[in-house]
Design a protein around this motif. Sequence first.
Motif, PDB file in Angstrom:
ATOM      1  N   GLY A 200       8.300  19.079   2.343  1.00  0.00           N
ATOM      2  CA  GLY A 200       8.402  19.525   1.118  1.00  0.00           C
ATOM      3  C   GLY A 200       6.344  20.186   1.115  1.00  0.00           C
ATOM      4  N   HIS A 201       5.619  20.434   1.982  1.00  0.00           N
ATOM      5  CA  HIS A 201       4.279  20.709   1.873  1.00  0.00           C
ATOM      6  C   HIS A 201       4.734  22.227   2.398  1.00  0.00           C
ATOM      7  CE1 HIS A 201       2.179  17.065  -0.325  1.00  0.00           C
ATOM      8  NE2 HIS A 201       2.168  16.836   0.520  1.00  0.00           N
ATOM      9  N   ARG A 202       3.271  22.859   1.990  1.00  0.00           N
ATOM     10  CA  ARG A 202       2.930  24.109   2.933  1.00  0.00           C
ATOM     11  C   ARG A 202       2.084  24.258   3.787  1.00  0.00           C
ATOM     12  NH1 ARG A 202       3.365  25.069  -2.492  1.00  0.00           N
ATOM     13  NH2 ARG A 202       1.623  25.592  -2.619  1.00  0.00           N
ATOM     14  N   GLY A 203       1.420  22.966   4.567  1.00  0.00           N
ATOM     15  CA  GLY A 203       0.363  23.009   5.011  1.00  0.00           C
ATOM     16  C   GLY A 203       0.205  21.632   5.798  1.00  0.00           C
ATOM     17  N   THR A 204      -0.774  21.343   6.901  1.00  0.00           N
ATOM     18  CA  THR A 204      -0.982  20.021   7.531  1.00  0.00           C
ATOM     19  C   THR A 204      -0.719  18.694   6.354  1.00  0.00           C
ATOM     20  OG1 THR A 204      -1.346  21.110   9.189  1.00  0.00           O
ATOM     21  CG2 THR A 204      -1.733  18.393   9.123  1.00  0.00           C
ATOM     22  N   VAL A 205       0.083  17.542   6.054  1.00  0.00           N
ATOM     23  CA  VAL A 205      -0.022  16.703   5.319  1.00  0.00           C
ATOM     24  C   VAL A 205      -0.723  15.401   5.712  1.00  0.00           C
ATOM     25  CG1 VAL A 205       1.054  14.381   4.398  1.00  0.00           C
ATOM     26  CG2 VAL A 205       2.465  16.533   4.958  1.00  0.00           C
ATOM     27  N   THR A 206      -2.325  15.680   5.551  1.00  0.00           N
ATOM     28  CA  THR A 206      -3.485  14.918   5.863  1.00  0.00           C
ATOM     29  C   THR A 206      -3.989  13.394   5.508  1.00  0.00           C
ATOM     30  OG1 THR A 206      -4.849  15.715   3.529  1.00  0.00           O
ATOM     31  CG2 THR A 206      -4.716  16.807   5.796  1.00  0.00           C
ATOM     32  N   CYS A 207      -2.523  13.082   4.473  1.00  0.00           N
ATOM     33  CA  CYS A 207      -3.297  11.682   3.785  1.00  0.00           C
ATOM     34  C   CYS A 207      -1.501  10.686   2.744  1.00  0.00           C
ATOM     35  CB  CYS A 207      -4.578  11.134   2.608  1.00  0.00           C
ATOM     36  SG  CYS A 207      -4.184  12.530   1.335  1.00  0.00           S
ATOM     37  N   VAL A 208      -1.475   9.725   3.538  1.00  0.00           N
ATOM     38  CA  VAL A 208      -0.239   8.665   2.645  1.00  0.00           C
ATOM     39  C   VAL A 208      -0.953   7.831   2.071  1.00  0.00           C
ATOM     40  CG1 VAL A 208       1.760   8.658   3.661  1.00  0.00           C
ATOM     41  CG2 VAL A 208       1.106  10.301   4.792  1.00  0.00           C
ATOM     42  N   ASP A 209       0.295   7.342   0.796  1.00  0.00           N
ATOM     43  CA  ASP A 209      -1.042   6.191   0.647  1.00  0.00           C
ATOM     44  C   ASP A 209       1.178   5.843  -0.092  1.00  0.00           C
ATOM     45  OD1 ASP A 209      -1.329   3.791   0.382  1.00  0.00           O
ATOM     46  OD2 ASP A 209      -2.095   4.619  -2.175  1.00  0.00           O
ATOM     47  N   PHE A 210       1.279   3.985  -0.114  1.00  0.00           N
ATOM     48  CA  PHE A 210       2.107   3.622  -0.799  1.00  0.00           C
ATOM     49  C   PHE A 210       1.881   3.061  -2.504  1.00  0.00           C
ATOM     50  CE2 PHE A 210       4.116   3.673   3.723  1.00  0.00           C
ATOM     51  CZ  PHE A 210       5.279   4.114   3.333  1.00  0.00           C
ATOM     52  N   HIS A 211       2.972   3.240  -2.902  1.00  0.00           N
ATOM     53  CA  HIS A 211       2.552   2.407  -4.317  1.00  0.00           C
ATOM     54  C   HIS A 211       2.505   0.870  -4.291  1.00  0.00           C
ATOM     55  CE1 HIS A 211       3.433   1.248  -8.046  1.00  0.00           C
ATOM     56  NE2 HIS A 211       3.066   1.976  -9.145  1.00  0.00           N
ATOM     57  N   PRO A 212       1.475   0.243  -4.886  1.00  0.00           N
ATOM     58  CA  PRO A 212       1.320  -1.317  -4.722  1.00  0.00           C
ATOM     59  C   PRO A 212       2.699  -2.170  -4.953  1.00  0.00           C
ATOM     60  CG  PRO A 212      -0.113  -0.968  -6.427  1.00  0.00           C
ATOM     61  CD  PRO A 212       0.976   0.636  -5.625  1.00  0.00           C
ATOM     62  N   LYS A 213       3.264  -2.026  -5.929  1.00  0.00           N
ATOM     63  CA  LYS A 213       4.804  -2.381  -7.023  1.00  0.00           C
ATOM     64  C   LYS A 213       6.304  -1.529  -6.612  1.00  0.00           C
ATOM     65  CE  LYS A 213       1.595  -4.529  -9.634  1.00  0.00           C
ATOM     66  NZ  LYS A 213       0.602  -4.274 -11.376  1.00  0.00           N
ATOM     67  N   GLU A 214       6.045  -0.092  -6.129  1.00  0.00           N
ATOM     68  CA  GLU A 214       7.498   0.402  -6.289  1.00  0.00           C
ATOM     69  C   GLU A 214       7.322   1.601  -4.959  1.00  0.00           C
ATOM     70  OE1 GLU A 214       9.555   0.790 -10.345  1.00  0.00           O
ATOM     71  OE2 GLU A 214       7.574   1.891 -10.041  1.00  0.00           O
ATOM     72  N   PRO A 215       9.382   1.800  -4.775  1.00  0.00           N
ATOM     73  CA  PRO A 215       9.099   2.101  -3.775  1.00  0.00           C
ATOM     74  C   PRO A 215       8.664   3.356  -3.080  1.00  0.00           C
ATOM     75  CG  PRO A 215      11.025   1.700  -4.334  1.00  0.00           C
ATOM     76  CD  PRO A 215      10.126   0.942  -5.184  1.00  0.00           C
ATOM     77  N   ILE A 216       7.606   4.234  -3.506  1.00  0.00           N
ATOM     78  CA  ILE A 216       7.187   5.497  -3.965  1.00  0.00           C
ATOM     79  C   ILE A 216       6.365   5.411  -3.259  1.00  0.00           C
ATOM     80  CG2 ILE A 216       5.853   7.026  -5.531  1.00  0.00           C
ATOM     81  CD1 ILE A 216       6.706   5.301  -7.836  1.00  0.00           C
ATOM     82  N   ILE A 217       6.219   6.793  -2.463  1.00  0.00           N
ATOM     83  CA  ILE A 217       5.071   7.604  -1.190  1.00  0.00           C
ATOM     84  C   ILE A 217       4.060   8.413  -1.908  1.00  0.00           C
ATOM     85  CG2 ILE A 217       6.524   8.952  -0.161  1.00  0.00           C
ATOM     86  CD1 ILE A 217       5.725   8.224   2.394  1.00  0.00           C
ATOM     87  N   LEU A 218       3.094   8.492  -1.761  1.00  0.00           N
ATOM     88  CA  LEU A 218       2.264   9.816  -1.891  1.00  0.00           C
ATOM     89  C   LEU A 218       1.265  10.262  -0.962  1.00  0.00           C
ATOM     90  CD1 LEU A 218       0.448  10.984  -4.325  1.00  0.00           C
ATOM     91  CD2 LEU A 218      -1.616   9.449  -4.242  1.00  0.00           C
ATOM     92  N   THR A 219       2.104  11.695  -1.047  1.00  0.00           N
ATOM     93  CA  THR A 219       1.490  12.093   0.349  1.00  0.00           C
ATOM     94  C   THR A 219       0.436  13.115  -0.775  1.00  0.00           C
ATOM     95  OG1 THR A 219       3.222  13.714  -0.488  1.00  0.00           O
ATOM     96  CG2 THR A 219       3.018  12.085   1.544  1.00  0.00           C
ATOM     97  N   GLY A 220      -0.630  13.736   0.447  1.00  0.00           N
ATOM     98  CA  GLY A 220      -1.518  14.712   0.211  1.00  0.00           C
ATOM     99  C   GLY A 220      -1.566  16.110   1.452  1.00  0.00           C
ATOM    100  N   SER A 221      -1.435  17.174   1.372  1.00  0.00           N
ATOM    101  CA  SER A 221      -1.486  18.381   1.845  1.00  0.00           C
ATOM    102  C   SER A 221      -3.129  18.984   1.637  1.00  0.00           C
ATOM    103  CB  SER A 221      -0.564  18.811   2.055  1.00  0.00           C
ATOM    104  OG  SER A 221      -0.081  20.024   3.101  1.00  0.00           O
ATOM    105  N   LYS A 222      -2.993  20.125   3.220  1.00  0.00           N
ATOM    106  CA  LYS A 222      -3.652  21.147   3.193  1.00  0.00           C
ATOM    107  C   LYS A 222      -3.317  22.221   2.404  1.00  0.00           C
ATOM    108  CE  LYS A 222      -6.527  20.481   7.528  1.00  0.00           C
ATOM    109  NZ  LYS A 222      -6.488  20.812   8.364  1.00  0.00           N
ATOM    110  N   ASP A 223      -2.694  22.266   1.361  1.00  0.00           N
ATOM    111  CA  ASP A 223      -1.784  22.695   0.735  1.00  0.00           C
ATOM    112  C   ASP A 223      -2.463  23.087  -0.723  1.00  0.00           C
ATOM    113  OD1 ASP A 223      -0.403  21.695  -0.513  1.00  0.00           O
ATOM    114  OD2 ASP A 223       1.802  21.916   0.067  1.00  0.00           O
ATOM    115  N   GLY A 224      -2.973  21.401  -0.577  1.00  0.00           N
ATOM    116  CA  GLY A 224      -4.117  21.231  -1.887  1.00  0.00           C
ATOM    117  C   GLY A 224      -2.852  20.586  -3.323  1.00  0.00           C
TER     118      GLY A 224
END
Length: 369
Positions: A334-358
Amino acid sequence: MSKRGASPPPSTEGTLIKRARSNSPAQNQIIISSGNDDRQKGLIRSVKRTSNLEAPIVSLSGSHSAEILSCRFDPTGQNIAACSADRSVSLWRTYPPNTNYGLLSSHHKAPILDLQWSLFSPLLYTVSADQILSFTDVTTGQRTRKIRAHRGIINALDRTMAGGAGIELIATASDDGTVRVWEGGEDGSKSSVAVFELGCPATSVAWSADGQNLYIGALDNEIHVYDLRKGEQVYALTGHTDTPTSLALSPNGAYLLSPSFSSHTVIHDVRPFSPSPTRIHRVLQGAPAGFENTLLKGAWSKDDGGQRVAVGGADRMVCVWDVDSGRVLYKLPGHRGTVTCVDFHPKEPIILTGSKDGTMLLGELDPGV
């Protein structure tokens, strides 16, 4: 007066039908049907919903003009903060309408490399290449404290609650070869509580579950474990052939996740009595670090007690593993650049990702067992 006749059945050809949500998020489904053939045989695809997000995948973009270096959920899971090389911090709502309700752009004069939400107050802690540790009140957007914490670039920070004292402690890791401990909150001192000299740049830092030990990743390819009370190193975790890029403690405090520049992600056993002499629990492969030497940040899942870990990679994907088996569960694009950071939601099965594509992506996963 005659009764009104029954309405004709609606046509389902080429329509999108969204079923009403029930009380349990696990039962939510989106059903897409299309019946374009002559015999009216529709192809039906069902997407099982596992969270309260607006859609299975949500894109958060438009705030940053440069790469995102860290992104995290707050302790409640209702808000998201992200920091970027454009020297700003963006604040988002996790759930619909996913508004970008804040942009803090004047608190640092260099790229912001890491951030953490306070555990007990509406504060956001940020560190930057300008050697500053900044405290921001997210309710007002105003900076409440500014500390010139180091003589070099600050790569990472972590926070914990001091056992029994009710005081939040912050640890910062810097290129000047030191890790310093600070008192959190708005009324803390500008002097450090403790200083640990490593002799080489520190790239990452994490607190133990009881707040008594500090895990410090350094340029010498080791993870140094310091006792806060003794003020000295008690042991070191080996196994990496290149520099660890980040550290993340499991929800139960027993294991430590550490990606590295070697593209190997190691899970160390940090319990007091480990069955393995090397303390290596798993070595995971599948997230290439690339040649840019980016400090990639990994994370543990929280809704299932830490059964899964995730690390982004230079292949523009996020790799999610099962901890017990070491098996790759997902390779998320889904991202157009290196995925630099990841986090999981504290209560639900949700993943958050941040990338060099801003941009950031929110995605649903299957719930843990």
